[in-house]
Design an enzyme around this catalytic site. Structure first.
Site, PDB file in Angstrom:
ATOM      1  N   CYS A   2       0.848  -1.193   0.000  1.00  0.00           N
ATOM      2  CA  CYS A   2       0.000   0.000   0.000  1.00  0.00           C
ATOM      3  C   CYS A   2       0.891   1.252   0.000  1.00  0.00           C
ATOM      4  O   CYS A   2       2.047   1.214   0.401  1.00  0.00           O
ATOM      5  CB  CYS A   2      -0.926   0.099   1.200  1.00  0.00           C
ATOM      6  SG  CYS A   2      -1.974  -1.338   1.407  1.00  0.00           S
ATOM      7  N   ARG A  27       3.142   0.419  -5.428  1.00  0.00           N
ATOM      8  CA  ARG A  27       3.028  -0.232  -4.119  1.00  0.00           C
ATOM      9  C   ARG A  27       1.734  -1.016  -3.959  1.00  0.00           C
ATOM     10  O   ARG A  27       1.546  -1.743  -2.979  1.00  0.00           O
ATOM     11  CB  ARG A  27       3.099   0.814  -3.000  1.00  0.00           C
ATOM     12  CG  ARG A  27       4.360   1.633  -3.015  1.00  0.00           C
ATOM     13  CD  ARG A  27       4.337   2.650  -1.906  1.00  0.00           C
ATOM     14  NE  ARG A  27       4.437   2.021  -0.614  1.00  0.00           N
ATOM     15  CZ  ARG A  27       5.569   1.715  -0.001  1.00  0.00           C
ATOM     16  NH1 ARG A  27       6.717   1.986  -0.589  1.00  0.00           N
ATOM     17  NH2 ARG A  27       5.571   1.140   1.174  1.00  0.00           N
ATOM     18  N   TRP A  73      -2.743  -2.644  -1.579  1.00  0.00           N
ATOM     19  CA  TRP A  73      -2.383  -4.018  -1.936  1.00  0.00           C
ATOM     20  C   TRP A  73      -3.032  -4.843  -0.838  1.00  0.00           C
ATOM     21  O   TRP A  73      -2.611  -4.806   0.315  1.00  0.00           O
ATOM     22  CB  TRP A  73      -0.868  -4.191  -1.941  1.00  0.00           C
ATOM     23  CG  TRP A  73      -0.407  -5.528  -2.412  1.00  0.00           C
ATOM     24  CD1 TRP A  73      -0.285  -5.946  -3.708  1.00  0.00           C
ATOM     25  CD2 TRP A  73       0.017  -6.629  -1.603  1.00  0.00           C
ATOM     26  NE1 TRP A  73       0.180  -7.238  -3.736  1.00  0.00           N
ATOM     27  CE2 TRP A  73       0.374  -7.685  -2.462  1.00  0.00           C
ATOM     28  CE3 TRP A  73       0.119  -6.840  -0.228  1.00  0.00           C
ATOM     29  CZ2 TRP A  73       0.830  -8.913  -2.008  1.00  0.00           C
ATOM     30  CZ3 TRP A  73       0.571  -8.062   0.229  1.00  0.00           C
ATOM     31  CH2 TRP A  73       0.919  -9.087  -0.659  1.00  0.00           C
ATOM     32  N   ASN A  99      -0.812   2.091   5.821  1.00  0.00           N
ATOM     33  CA  ASN A  99      -0.017   1.039   5.180  1.00  0.00           C
ATOM     34  C   ASN A  99       0.615   0.209   6.289  1.00  0.00           C
ATOM     35  O   ASN A  99       1.292   0.762   7.156  1.00  0.00           O
ATOM     36  CB  ASN A  99       1.076   1.677   4.307  1.00  0.00           C
ATOM     37  CG  ASN A  99       2.123   0.669   3.879  1.00  0.00           C
ATOM     38  OD1 ASN A  99       1.809  -0.493   3.650  1.00  0.00           O
ATOM     39  ND2 ASN A  99       3.367   1.104   3.765  1.00  0.00           N
ATOM     40  N   GLY A 100       0.375  -1.093   6.257  1.00  0.00           N
ATOM     41  CA  GLY A 100       0.935  -1.963   7.281  1.00  0.00           C
ATOM     42  C   GLY A 100      -0.105  -2.991   7.690  1.00  0.00           C
ATOM     43  O   GLY A 100      -1.122  -3.152   7.007  1.00  0.00           O
ATOM     44  N   GLU A 463      16.763 -15.486 -12.618  1.00  0.00           N
ATOM     45  CA  GLU A 463      16.209 -14.141 -12.723  1.00  0.00           C
ATOM     46  C   GLU A 463      15.429 -13.974 -14.040  1.00  0.00           C
ATOM     47  O   GLU A 463      14.367 -13.332 -14.061  1.00  0.00           O
ATOM     48  CB  GLU A 463      17.338 -13.104 -12.595  1.00  0.00           C
ATOM     49  CG  GLU A 463      16.922 -11.651 -12.754  1.00  0.00           C
ATOM     50  CD  GLU A 463      15.858 -11.163 -11.773  1.00  0.00           C
ATOM     51  OE1 GLU A 463      15.539 -11.872 -10.810  1.00  0.00           O
ATOM     52  OE2 GLU A 463      15.309 -10.078 -12.006  1.00  0.00           O
ATOM     53  N   LYS A 467      11.471 -12.956 -14.116  1.00  0.00           N
ATOM     54  CA  LYS A 467      10.932 -11.818 -14.873  1.00  0.00           C
ATOM     55  C   LYS A 467       9.778 -12.291 -15.755  1.00  0.00           C
ATOM     56  O   LYS A 467       8.761 -11.629 -15.868  1.00  0.00           O
ATOM     57  CB  LYS A 467      11.998 -11.165 -15.763  1.00  0.00           C
ATOM     58  CG  LYS A 467      13.003 -10.273 -15.132  1.00  0.00           C
ATOM     59  CD  LYS A 467      12.480  -8.987 -14.546  1.00  0.00           C
ATOM     60  CE  LYS A 467      12.070  -9.190 -13.128  1.00  0.00           C
ATOM     61  NZ  LYS A 467      12.942  -8.997 -12.048  1.00  0.00           N
ATOM     62  N   GLU A 470       6.613 -13.102 -13.627  1.00  0.00           N
ATOM     63  CA  GLU A 470       5.987 -11.914 -13.043  1.00  0.00           C
ATOM     64  C   GLU A 470       5.135 -11.133 -14.021  1.00  0.00           C
ATOM     65  O   GLU A 470       4.052 -10.695 -13.679  1.00  0.00           O
ATOM     66  CB  GLU A 470       7.084 -10.936 -12.588  1.00  0.00           C
ATOM     67  CG  GLU A 470       7.694 -11.207 -11.279  1.00  0.00           C
ATOM     68  CD  GLU A 470       8.727 -10.144 -10.984  1.00  0.00           C
ATOM     69  OE1 GLU A 470       8.513  -9.388 -10.037  1.00  0.00           O
ATOM     70  OE2 GLU A 470       9.757 -10.062 -11.688  1.00  0.00           O
ATOM     71  N   HIS A 486      18.567 -34.902 -13.682  1.00  0.00           N
ATOM     72  CA  HIS A 486      18.183 -35.519 -12.408  1.00  0.00           C
ATOM     73  C   HIS A 486      16.689 -35.404 -12.142  1.00  0.00           C
ATOM     74  O   HIS A 486      16.247 -35.580 -11.010  1.00  0.00           O
ATOM     75  CB  HIS A 486      18.994 -34.906 -11.257  1.00  0.00           C
ATOM     76  CG  HIS A 486      20.460 -35.115 -11.415  1.00  0.00           C
ATOM     77  ND1 HIS A 486      21.051 -36.360 -11.289  1.00  0.00           N
ATOM     78  CD2 HIS A 486      21.457 -34.251 -11.758  1.00  0.00           C
ATOM     79  CE1 HIS A 486      22.344 -36.239 -11.517  1.00  0.00           C
ATOM     80  NE2 HIS A 486      22.616 -34.982 -11.815  1.00  0.00           N
ATOM     81  N   LYS A 585       5.496  -3.469  -5.397  1.00  0.00           N
ATOM     82  CA  LYS A 585       6.952  -3.327  -5.451  1.00  0.00           C
ATOM     83  C   LYS A 585       7.615  -3.456  -4.088  1.00  0.00           C
ATOM     84  O   LYS A 585       8.657  -4.059  -3.950  1.00  0.00           O
ATOM     85  CB  LYS A 585       7.306  -1.982  -6.072  1.00  0.00           C
ATOM     86  CG  LYS A 585       8.780  -1.865  -6.325  1.00  0.00           C
ATOM     87  CD  LYS A 585       9.083  -1.068  -7.535  1.00  0.00           C
ATOM     88  CE  LYS A 585      10.522  -1.219  -7.936  1.00  0.00           C
ATOM     89  NZ  LYS A 585      10.785  -2.467  -8.639  1.00  0.00           N
TER      90      LYS A 585
END
Ligand code: F6R
Length: 590
Positions: A2, A27, A73, A99-100, A463, A467, A470, A486, A585
């Site tokens: 948030c 956010r 969020w 926010n939290g 990575e 990407k 996401e 394996h 983010k």
């Protein structure tokens, strides 16, 4: 996660505040809301991204010179209009953005309901306006009531409060969620992060946990939890407003990828500072890296570098798992925390575990963020603000810092020299963009992708796969080249796209053989390799790099093409790469 903003101007505040909150959309984008105070509390909110909600209900169409806003969020309660912030008390006289996470909200909510308060949402936040209401009704002013309310909260919060009872101020507070104050001649601001205020001011006060703020038009008062005034330094940020704009690019992510050559140059300027920090280190016999997500992958590159170049035993631990390793810490261990935001809750928690026992170093992008104030040593990555949710340029800047750190630890001038050649080489990625777009078109409908690398470039595979997941929602896995046989080789079938990372170097021959095994099972290979490599002539989809790029520096360069590949697949699929679903983010929840 948030994002919150609070703003006091001597004119209608809504247009400024909505522009500010747009800068925090990275956010969270489940919902957005604004409240202003006139003789009433005026609220507009809705679920969805700011643009969608604004098109529907015109968020700026609201009077008042003092206001607060929020992007969400979702954590507690679905992303509905009812759960969107701001939240109000029973009489609509108090409004709060937060926010939290309030961990004890269930008990508080139950108590307040028993006292007659009526709740309208499922959120943890809504207990805050009701608590403030309760204390105001007992005769306290807004500041005191907010203080009494937060003393009852267990958990994390950055909050901003307005009330019709005292319509000339905003009260703010922070604990374990970021909050800054922006000061200017035209008004004062509260925000979760610097980009929100860059259009208005570059003068910033960073707040610490358990600090309370009273914001008025011409005055900012910062107090400790007992309301004793504190002297705080006003810092001038060297980021400019344009850095937080798209600058003609279709998306922030693309702009940020194109900024990478400059970021390489800027971060290399940190070399002397890194050398100075290294000179203060004692002799460590072990190094831990602690990080999450993309920063974790940068750390993995660090592990390979340190172990091969310096021979110091090194381990990379996901921040959320770190507490299980705490008994292994001692004063001969260096713990390196890598974080773009400096606000990732898991990483902060891990730092608090490590700091009393071991020496800690943080590699961080956001100046003044929580982690920079906790760690013994701080190295700043010079990437500038990153708005796209998927990390790109900050990953590269983290890698540059790690390479510089290793070079200085090992007094390896040759490596430092090599790093200075990276800028020129990075520009070549953009010459391959048309080829990358063609590959993106060809594979946009794939259901699965594999990314294969070895040694230094195994993290590049991880990575690259992250990407892709996401921002395209395609399932992707990164694997060390030797590991497929394996087990995962069973998943390779006709036509499945496999990205092979094959730079020249000691691991070339083994990786080449592994990739051949995969091709033999019918996979469609997309190869990243050296332009003078004749062994890959028969591969149709290739991205060819300068042959001087060996496997040690390849992680700094091959990743740019992989970021572009994910970006173009995302665009092909009409996904907004800047705002992938379910993500935000800055991950300030554990
Ligand atoms: C992926 C991404 C995340 C972050 C992770 C850690 O593109 O951005 O995986 O890397 O949430 O964030 P920081 O680096 O801010 O601690």
């Amino acid at each position: 996660m948030c994002g919150i903003v609070g703003c006091i101007l001597d004119k209608k505040v809504a247009p400024t505040i909505i522009e500010s909150i747009k800068k925090l959309e990275y956010r969270g984008y489940d919902s957005v809301g604004i409240a202003t105070v006139t003789d009433t509390i005026n609220v507009k909110k809705g679920s969805g991204k700011i643009k969608e909600v604004d098109d529907e209900i015109k968020l700026t169409d609201i009077d008042g010179n003092i206001g607060i806003a929020h992007v969400r969020w979702a954590t507690h309660g679905n992303p509905t209009k009812e759960n969107a912030h701001p939240h109000c008390d029973c009489d609509n006289k108090i409004s709060v953005v937060h926010n939290g996470i309030i961990e004890n909200f269930k008990e508080l909510r139950q108590e307040l309901i028993q006292e007659g308060h009526i709740f309208k949402s499922e959120t943890d936040t809504e207990v805050i306006p009701h608590l403030i209401e309760k204390f105001m009704k007992e005769g306290n002013d807004l500041l005191k009531s907010t203080q009494l309310a937060i003393k009852k909260l267990i958990g994390s919060y950055a909050l901003a409060v307005i009330s019709t009872e005292e319509p000339d101020k905003i009260i703010g507070a922070r604990n374990e969620s970021p909050l800054i104050v922006g000061v200017s001649d035209n008004g004062n601001f509260l925000a979760s992060d610097v980009p929100a205020i860059l259009n208005e001011t570059r003068k910033v006060i960073y707040l610490e946990d358990k600090e309370i703020i009273q914001l008025e038009k011409d005055k900012v008062t910062i107090m400790d939890i007992n309301l004793n005034p504190l002297e705080k330094e006003i810092k001038t940020i060297d980021w400019n407003p344009e850095m937080a704009e798209k600058d003609g690019y279709d998306h922030f992510m693309l702009k940020e990828i194109f900024e990478e050559p400059q970021v390489i140059k800027d971060t290399l300027f940190e070399s002397e500072k890194i050398k100075e920090i290294v000179s203060k280190f004692k002799n460590f016999n072990r190094i831990y890296f602690v990080a999450c997500g993309t920063s974790y992958h940068a750390s993995l590159v660090g592990e390979y570098l340190i172990e091969t170049q310096l021979g110091i035993p090194t381990e990379v631990i996901l921040a959320s798992e770190f507490e299980y390793f705490q008994k292994t810490l001692d004063d001969h261990t260096l713990v390196i925390f890598i974080t773009q935001s400096g606000e990732t809750a898991d990483t902060i928690k891990a730092l608090k575990v490590a700091k009393p026992v071991s020496e800690t170093l943080a590699i961080v992008n956001v100046v003044g963020s929580s982690i920079t104030r906790e760690a013994h040593h701080v190295i700043y990555t010079r990437a500038g603000p990153e708005i796209g949710v998927a990390a790109t340029k900050t990953y590269l800047s983290q890698l540059i810092c790690i390479y510089l750190l290793v070079a200085h630890l090992g007094e390896n001038e040759e490596l430092i020299e090599k790093l200075h050649s990276i800028h020129e080489l990075s520009l070549e990625s953009f010459d391959r963009e048309e080829e990358i777009k063609k590959i993106a078109k060809r594979y946009k409908s794939a259901k699965d992708f594999f990314y294969i690398g070895r040694g230094f470039n195994y993290p590049t595979a991880l990575e690259g796969a992250l990407k892709l997941k996401e921002i395209t929602y395609i399932h992707a896995e990164g694997y060390p080249a030797g590991e497929l046989k394996h087990g995962p080789l069973a998943l390779i079938e006709e036509g499945i796209p496999v990205v092979g990372i094959l730079p020249p170097g000691a691991s070339y021959a083994k990786t080449f053989n592994n990739l051949q095994e995969i091709r033999a099972r019918g996979a469609n290979m997309i190869l990243l390799g050296a332009e003078n490599d004749t062994q890959i002539d028969d591969v149709e989809d290739k991205l060819l790099f300068n042959s001087t790029i060996d496997e040690i520096i390849a992680p700094l360069l091959y990743i740019i093409d992989l970021q572009l590949l994910s970006y173009h697949i995302s665009v092909e699929k009409s996904i907004d790469p800047d705002k992938p679903k379910n993500l935000a983010k800055s991950v300030t929840v554990v």
